[in-house]
Scaffold this motif. Structure first.
Motif, PDB file in Angstrom:
ATOM      1  N   GLY A   1       0.879   6.768  -6.743  1.00  0.00           N
ATOM      2  CA  GLY A   1      -0.107   7.566  -6.583  1.00  0.00           C
ATOM      3  C   GLY A   1      -0.279   9.069  -6.628  1.00  0.00           C
ATOM      4  N   PHE A   2       0.589   9.434  -5.348  1.00  0.00           N
ATOM      5  CA  PHE A   2       0.686  10.875  -5.015  1.00  0.00           C
ATOM      6  C   PHE A   2       1.460  11.714  -6.180  1.00  0.00           C
ATOM      7  CE2 PHE A   2       3.372  13.953  -3.695  1.00  0.00           C
ATOM      8  CZ  PHE A   2       2.434  15.138  -2.972  1.00  0.00           C
ATOM      9  N   ASN A   3       2.588  10.817  -6.512  1.00  0.00           N
ATOM     10  CA  ASN A   3       3.412  11.553  -7.440  1.00  0.00           C
ATOM     11  C   ASN A   3       2.698  11.871  -8.788  1.00  0.00           C
ATOM     12  OD1 ASN A   3       6.220  12.337  -6.311  1.00  0.00           O
ATOM     13  ND2 ASN A   3       5.979  10.079  -5.686  1.00  0.00           N
ATOM     14  N   TRP A   4       1.871  10.650  -9.216  1.00  0.00           N
ATOM     15  CA  TRP A   4       1.267  10.812 -10.432  1.00  0.00           C
ATOM     16  C   TRP A   4       0.066  11.934 -10.502  1.00  0.00           C
ATOM     17  CZ3 TRP A   4      -0.845   5.537 -12.499  1.00  0.00           C
ATOM     18  CH2 TRP A   4      -1.465   5.623 -13.727  1.00  0.00           C
ATOM     19  N   VAL A   5      -0.416  12.177  -9.412  1.00  0.00           N
ATOM     20  CA  VAL A   5      -1.582  13.100  -9.402  1.00  0.00           C
ATOM     21  C   VAL A   5      -0.724  14.674  -9.285  1.00  0.00           C
ATOM     22  CG1 VAL A   5      -3.114  14.363  -7.828  1.00  0.00           C
ATOM     23  CG2 VAL A   5      -2.948  11.981  -7.973  1.00  0.00           C
ATOM     24  N   PHE A   6       0.374  14.767  -8.493  1.00  0.00           N
ATOM     25  CA  PHE A   6       0.944  16.178  -8.244  1.00  0.00           C
ATOM     26  C   PHE A   6       1.910  16.611  -9.150  1.00  0.00           C
ATOM     27  CE2 PHE A   6      -1.483  15.298  -4.603  1.00  0.00           C
ATOM     28  CZ  PHE A   6      -2.574  16.599  -4.661  1.00  0.00           C
ATOM     29  N   PHE A   7       2.750  15.636  -9.641  1.00  0.00           N
ATOM     30  CA  PHE A   7       4.078  16.164 -10.347  1.00  0.00           C
ATOM     31  C   PHE A   7       3.647  16.827 -11.663  1.00  0.00           C
ATOM     32  CE2 PHE A   7       7.796  16.368 -12.976  1.00  0.00           C
ATOM     33  CZ  PHE A   7       8.639  16.974 -11.991  1.00  0.00           C
ATOM     34  N   VAL A   8       2.726  16.315 -12.281  1.00  0.00           N
ATOM     35  CA  VAL A   8       2.135  16.938 -13.509  1.00  0.00           C
ATOM     36  C   VAL A   8       1.745  18.571 -13.454  1.00  0.00           C
ATOM     37  CG1 VAL A   8      -0.202  15.975 -13.542  1.00  0.00           C
ATOM     38  CG2 VAL A   8       1.200  16.644 -15.884  1.00  0.00           C
ATOM     39  N   GLN A   9       1.354  18.781 -12.047  1.00  0.00           N
ATOM     40  CA  GLN A   9       0.697  19.990 -11.709  1.00  0.00           C
ATOM     41  C   GLN A   9       1.874  21.019 -11.869  1.00  0.00           C
ATOM     42  OE1 GLN A   9      -1.774  19.694  -8.530  1.00  0.00           O
ATOM     43  NE2 GLN A   9      -3.315  18.313  -9.428  1.00  0.00           N
ATOM     44  N   PHE A  10       3.256  20.751 -11.392  1.00  0.00           N
ATOM     45  CA  PHE A  10       4.129  21.565 -11.666  1.00  0.00           C
ATOM     46  C   PHE A  10       4.205  22.409 -12.838  1.00  0.00           C
ATOM     47  CE2 PHE A  10       6.144  19.393  -7.857  1.00  0.00           C
ATOM     48  CZ  PHE A  10       6.086  20.607  -7.054  1.00  0.00           C
TER      49      PHE A  10
ATOM     50  N   SER B   1      -5.248  10.412  -9.331  1.00  0.00           N
ATOM     51  CA  SER B   1      -6.068  10.519  -8.103  1.00  0.00           C
ATOM     52  C   SER B   1      -6.825   9.132  -7.813  1.00  0.00           C
ATOM     53  CB  SER B   1      -7.073  11.617  -8.067  1.00  0.00           C
ATOM     54  OG  SER B   1      -8.160  11.575  -9.175  1.00  0.00           O
ATOM     55  N   TRP B   2      -7.333   8.350  -9.159  1.00  0.00           N
ATOM     56  CA  TRP B   2      -7.615   7.237  -8.600  1.00  0.00           C
ATOM     57  C   TRP B   2      -6.929   5.923  -7.893  1.00  0.00           C
ATOM     58  CZ3 TRP B   2     -10.050   7.547 -14.345  1.00  0.00           C
ATOM     59  CH2 TRP B   2     -10.791   8.666 -14.271  1.00  0.00           C
ATOM     60  N   VAL B   3      -5.872   6.250  -8.501  1.00  0.00           N
ATOM     61  CA  VAL B   3      -4.727   5.215  -7.990  1.00  0.00           C
ATOM     62  C   VAL B   3      -4.389   5.545  -6.593  1.00  0.00           C
ATOM     63  CG1 VAL B   3      -2.190   4.404  -7.619  1.00  0.00           C
ATOM     64  CG2 VAL B   3      -3.497   5.077 -10.150  1.00  0.00           C
ATOM     65  N   LEU B   4      -4.328   6.855  -6.241  1.00  0.00           N
ATOM     66  CA  LEU B   4      -4.257   7.367  -4.708  1.00  0.00           C
ATOM     67  C   LEU B   4      -5.539   6.852  -3.780  1.00  0.00           C
ATOM     68  CD1 LEU B   4      -2.110   8.952  -3.167  1.00  0.00           C
ATOM     69  CD2 LEU B   4      -2.958  10.808  -3.849  1.00  0.00           C
ATOM     70  N   LEU B   5      -6.631   7.214  -4.233  1.00  0.00           N
ATOM     71  CA  LEU B   5      -7.686   6.770  -3.824  1.00  0.00           C
ATOM     72  C   LEU B   5      -7.668   5.367  -3.445  1.00  0.00           C
ATOM     73  CD1 LEU B   5     -10.451   7.633  -2.552  1.00  0.00           C
ATOM     74  CD2 LEU B   5     -11.282   6.873  -4.867  1.00  0.00           C
ATOM     75  N   ALA B   6      -7.352   4.525  -4.230  1.00  0.00           N
ATOM     76  CA  ALA B   6      -7.306   3.005  -4.283  1.00  0.00           C
ATOM     77  C   ALA B   6      -6.391   2.753  -2.950  1.00  0.00           C
ATOM     78  CB  ALA B   6      -6.819   2.266  -5.372  1.00  0.00           C
TER      79      ALA B   6
ATOM     80  N   ALA C   1       0.692  -1.012   0.104  1.00  0.00           N
ATOM     81  CA  ALA C   1       0.012  -0.116   0.027  1.00  0.00           C
ATOM     82  C   ALA C   1       0.926   1.297   0.037  1.00  0.00           C
ATOM     83  CB  ALA C   1      -0.964   0.120   0.984  1.00  0.00           C
ATOM     84  N   ALA C   2       1.931   1.157   0.687  1.00  0.00           N
ATOM     85  CA  ALA C   2       2.910   2.355   0.878  1.00  0.00           C
ATOM     86  C   ALA C   2       3.505   2.839  -0.496  1.00  0.00           C
ATOM     87  CB  ALA C   2       3.880   1.986   1.547  1.00  0.00           C
ATOM     88  N   VAL C   3       3.809   1.614  -1.356  1.00  0.00           N
ATOM     89  CA  VAL C   3       4.402   1.783  -2.659  1.00  0.00           C
ATOM     90  C   VAL C   3       3.331   2.594  -3.617  1.00  0.00           C
ATOM     91  CG1 VAL C   3       5.362   0.673  -4.779  1.00  0.00           C
ATOM     92  CG2 VAL C   3       6.022   0.045  -2.548  1.00  0.00           C
ATOM     93  N   LEU C   4       1.917   2.091  -3.449  1.00  0.00           N
ATOM     94  CA  LEU C   4       1.005   2.405  -4.314  1.00  0.00           C
ATOM     95  C   LEU C   4       0.695   4.004  -3.922  1.00  0.00           C
ATOM     96  CD1 LEU C   4      -0.889   0.977  -6.254  1.00  0.00           C
ATOM     97  CD2 LEU C   4      -2.507   0.620  -4.486  1.00  0.00           C
ATOM     98  N   ILE C   5       0.709   4.352  -2.661  1.00  0.00           N
ATOM     99  CA  ILE C   5       0.542   5.634  -2.276  1.00  0.00           C
ATOM    100  C   ILE C   5       1.623   6.550  -2.903  1.00  0.00           C
ATOM    101  CG2 ILE C   5       0.866   7.112  -0.170  1.00  0.00           C
ATOM    102  CD1 ILE C   5      -1.190   5.840   1.081  1.00  0.00           C
ATOM    103  N   PHE C   6       3.040   6.087  -2.653  1.00  0.00           N
ATOM    104  CA  PHE C   6       4.042   6.807  -3.396  1.00  0.00           C
ATOM    105  C   PHE C   6       3.853   7.006  -5.019  1.00  0.00           C
ATOM    106  CE2 PHE C   6       8.169   7.198  -5.691  1.00  0.00           C
ATOM    107  CZ  PHE C   6       8.719   8.132  -4.799  1.00  0.00           C
TER     108      PHE C   6
END
Lengths: 534, 321
Positions: free
Chosen positions: A430-439, A468-473, A423-428
């Motif tokens: 998911g998080f970067n997936w959502v937010f890196f592109v926002q830079f 965000s769906w990956v992160l939610l999961a 789950a921790a790997v998945l969070i990592f």
């Protein structure tokens, strides 16, 4: 309380019934109730975030109208800031662990502690009520004069935040008194675990800065109710003054959020490297330095507001200075890993995620502190990405690390470690997936708080939303792991990780009185060289 | 005259849109320097961390740490002092650029901007002309915008020029830029201002010197196009589309579809027919007859539209059945 308490029985069993929780003065029960409410806040705020990201899949309307979108992003911000991040680590883990780590039976003022919980609950109820009274749409920053003219429930929301502030102040006062007066014999200031140092620094900011927010929010409520004309330019008021007042609290509040997270990092790195912390004093001092400097950087939120060039220069300079103690901490954590005996557990993974994401947040924070660069990036998605890297990549990772690390102590149950690592790997991811592109989206010019957007930005938004769906999961998986642990988890030993601080010397879960005999401290808190592992 | 608004995403590099303002390359250069120095430090930290995790991974349950070093004054001084020096360099550099970015040259040509929910009113004092959501400027000429707002905070942002400035009611704020190439560039509002915030966008049209001279002579009106087509153009260029749909969708304001000759229920309780005069009045003085269920948020267009413009919009509304 607990008249029949047996000293060998866990605090869960010391007394029973709903009243034994509602009237409890036990810091552990209060901490757990905080934890439950805070997790509820995180769930609500998180579902709102998922809804926002879904709406942003397309520049056209999918589910929400513009007004509803504005209300949801405002609530997402307000709920996450006031109900989750600010109280998260101090109120939940601080309450549970501060007395355990300093060898005390409770906090200094147990009744005040219970009162702060009830005030938090009242404030949360007011915010929920505000949602049903025409949910506020001003952004969590409540900038005037928009917040004066908005036809939504600004007053109720603002009063909710006002009430929540008192909860924060009372917790701060309590922790300061506890740390000053209740340390076990032999525990000098520099033998105190660094988590307690960070709670101390946090408490100072809570006590000194929160009243400013209270005054500001009251003035805003008065402005709306009777039109006193402090912030409303139509009445001769000054909206920039509101920005100053607001950020005078809300920037130090960022450090109310991040300092306890940094405190958790010290506990994780020492335990999972079986090694004394590198540069104890420098880390302790840097917490205090951050707390002090954090009061004088608020103006970096106003670089394009029309604040004087001279003020901008000063605030930019001081902002750079606050980066230094933060950098020192990161280097010290890295150095602590050197020649350690590193055990890669789920909580340690969250430690590593914090290092990674907080550094990204820190470097981009330096970019935003640079005057000429901030002019372009201000109020774009670059800023959104930056503060999510700090708040979520930093604070939430430390929060998750703390939850995994102290879970066996708090509940007396073990959780499924391989699943938690997954789950921790998945969070990592998911998080970067959502937010890196926002830079990238932000520096390309995409403004924040936009309900609809130019078609050319859609690919960025789609990538972010899928993330965000990956992160939610991933978060649902974490929730499942802990619920399963509560129901079927193996009983936890007293010291599952091989930690040295005092909470690992006592039973899991602790007894009502925590310690049979108040310990006498002779060693540094993380002295793996000389101290036997309990 | 190119009409296409330049794409922010497709032009420029991966980080920034095309550099079309005189300060943009300076900003981009400092960003690149800062970013690459950060990347080098970040990657170094990452590799050190990764190396430690692999090298010192616990292999036996009772394995102890190899060393218990807790202090190294030189090392700690180094990693406090080096970041300090780097940050001070960045501070001085960015402050120097910032002053150039915000202090307008004394000979800058002045344009006035009034921001209101949710449009940009642009006034050329020397030309005695007003326009909406479009700023026309000559290339290679410093331009100074003197801006104010009538209702709430707004902020004017032109990504291609790397400039941004908040706009505050009852106060003037200024922003300057000098376009280095002709083209049409995007302009955004970046301070949250309510329902129409994300549609409060406009353009900056940068013209070459000959084109600019031609534009000055031609004025803004084109008498040759039919009224309803003029209205269709104005629907977008005068920002009517921010609040009024043409397909029946309810937005901030009532839809234009089927509006003409329909009965309007006013907040006063009165019922009126939306004829030519009603529509004209609702454009010029929108607050006089408010339809129930809508907020009094529309700005008055008195003085912003010519008689022919108003006729055009009415003609266009008549076509939307």
């Amino acid at each position: 309380m607990g008249d029949h308490s047996n000293s060998n029985v866990s605090f869960y069993k010391a007394s029973s019934g709903i009243k034994s929780w509602l009237y409890t003065l036990d810091h552990k029960r209060i901490g757990l109730m905080y934890l439950g409410l805070i997790l509820l806040g995180f769930l609500v705020g998180g579902l709102m975030a998922t809804l926002l990201r879904f709406e942003l899949l397309s520049p056209e309307k999918l589910l929400l109208t513009a007004k509803q979108y504005n209300q949801v992003f405002t609530l997402h911000g307000a709920v996450m800031v006031f109900l989750f991040v600010i109280p998260s680590i101090p109120a939940a883990f601080g309450n549970f662990l501060l007395p355990l780590q300093i060898g005390a039976k409770d906090v200094a003022f147990p009744r005040l502690n219970l009162l702060s919980l009830y005030i938090y609950f009242l404030g949360a109820l007011m915010m929920v009520a505000a949602i049903f009274m025409g949910s506020v749409d001003t952004g969590w920053t409540f900038y005037t004069p928009y917040s004066i003219s908005s036809d939504t429930s600004v007053v109720m929301t603002v009063l909710g935040a006002f009430v929540l502030g008192f909860s924060s102040i009372l917790t701060g006062v309590n922790f300061i008194a506890t740390i000053h007066k209740m340390r076990a014999p032999g525990m000098t200031w520099f033998k105190m675990p660094l988590f307690c140092w960070s709670l101390y620094a946090t408490a100072i900011i809570q006590v000194l800065a929160t009243p400013v927010l209270a005054i500001t929010l009251l003035l805003l409520a008065l402005e709306r109710l009777i039109g006193v004309g402090i912030f409303d330019p139509a009445l001769g008021g000054d909206p920039v003054l509101f920005e100053h007042f607001f950020w005078f609290y809300s920037h130090p509040a960022v450090y109310i959020m991040i300092l306890p997270a940094m405190g958790v990092m010290n506990e994780l790195v020492t335990t999972f490297c079986k090694k004394n912390i590198f540069g104890y004093r420098l880390i302790a001092y840097s917490s205090i330095a951050i707390a002090a400097i954090s009061f004088v950087v608020w103006g970096h939120h106003l670089f394009v507001s029309g604040q004087s060039y001279f003020a901008n220069m000063l605030f930019s300079l001081i902002t750079f200075l606050v980066a230094i103690p933060s950098a020192i901490k990161v280097f010290n954590w890295l150095a602590t890993m050197y020649k350690g005996s590193i055990s890669i557990t789920a909580p340690f993974l969250y430690f590593l995620w914090f290092l990674f994401m907080f550094s990204v947040g820190g470097f981009t924070g330096v970019v935003l502190g640079s005057l000429s660069l901030d002019v372009h990036l201000h109020d774009t998605y670059y800023v959104v990405a930056h503060f999510h890297y700090v708040m979520m990549g930093g604070v939430v990772m430390a929060f998750l690390g703390a939850l995994h690390y102290w879970w066996p102590k708090m509940t007396g149950k073990l959780y499924n470690e391989p699943m938690a690592k997954f789950a921790a790997v998945l969070i990592f991811i998911g998080f970067n997936w959502v937010f890196f592109v926002q830079f990238l989206m932000g520096s390309k010019g995409m403004p924040r708080r936009y309900y609809t957007y130019l078609d050319q930005f859609q690919p960025y938004h789609i990538i972010s939303t899928i993330g965000s769906w990956v992160l939610l999961a991933a978060f649902l998986l974490v929730a499942y792991i802990f619920i399963r642990s509560l129901r079927k988890g193996e009983p936890a030993p007293n010291n599952p990780w091989g930690g040295l601080t005092l909470e690992w010397h006592i039973s899991s879960p602790p007894t009502l009185e925590n310690f049979e005999k108040i310990p006498v401290i002779k060693h540094d808190p993380y002295d793996y060289e000389r101290m036997p592992i309990p | 005259m190119a009409d296409q608004v330049e794409s922010l995403v497709e032009h420029g590099n991966i980080w920034f849109p095309d550099a079309a303002g005189s300060m943009a390359t300076k900003v981009d250069f400092l960003y690149s320097v800062t970013m690459w120095v950060s990347v080098v430090i970040f990657v170094a930290m990452f590799l050190v961390g990764l190396y430690f995790v692999i090298k010192y991974k616990r292999s036996a349950i009772n394995q102890k740490a190899e060393s218990h070093v807790t202090d190294n004054v030189r090392l700690e001084l180094a990693w406090s002092f080096i970041p300090f020096v780097l940050l001070m360099i960045l501070f001085a550099w960015s402050f120097r650029d910032y002053l150039d970015l915000v202090i307008a040259p004394p000979d800058a040509q002045e344009i006035k901007v009034v921001a209101k929910k949710w449009l940009w009113e642009v006034e050329y004092p020397e030309l005695n002309m007003k326009a909406l959501n479009e700023i026309v400027v000559p290339v290679s000429t410093p331009i100074k915008l003197t801006m104010t707002a009538t209702d709430v905070l707004h902020s004017l942002f032109i990504p291609n020029f790397r400039v941004k400035r908040d706009i505050i009611p009852n106060r003037y704020s200024t922003l300057w830029f000098e376009a280095i190439k002709p083209g049409v560039f995007q302009l955004f509002c970046t301070e949250f201002c309510g329902d129409g915030h994300s549609e409060m966008i406009g353009i900056v049209r940068v013209l070459s010197e000959p084109d600019y001279q031609e534009w000055l002579l031609a004025g803004s009106e084109d008498e040759s196009i039919p009224l309803d087509e003029l209205g269709k153009k104005l629907y977008v260029s005068k920002a009517c589309n921010t609040c009024h749909s043409i397909d029946g969708t309810d937005m901030v304001g009532p839809t234009w579809k089927g509006l003409f000759n329909s009965d309007r229920n006013l907040q006063s309780g009165e019922v009126v027919t939306a004829d030519d005069n009603y529509i004209r009045e609702s454009i010029v003085y929108p607050q006089v007859k408010l339809v129930s269920g809508y907020q009094p948020v529309m700005p008055a267009y008195a003085g912003l539209l010519s008689d022919r413009d108003i006729d055009g919009i009415i003609a266009y509304i008549k076509t939307l059945k």
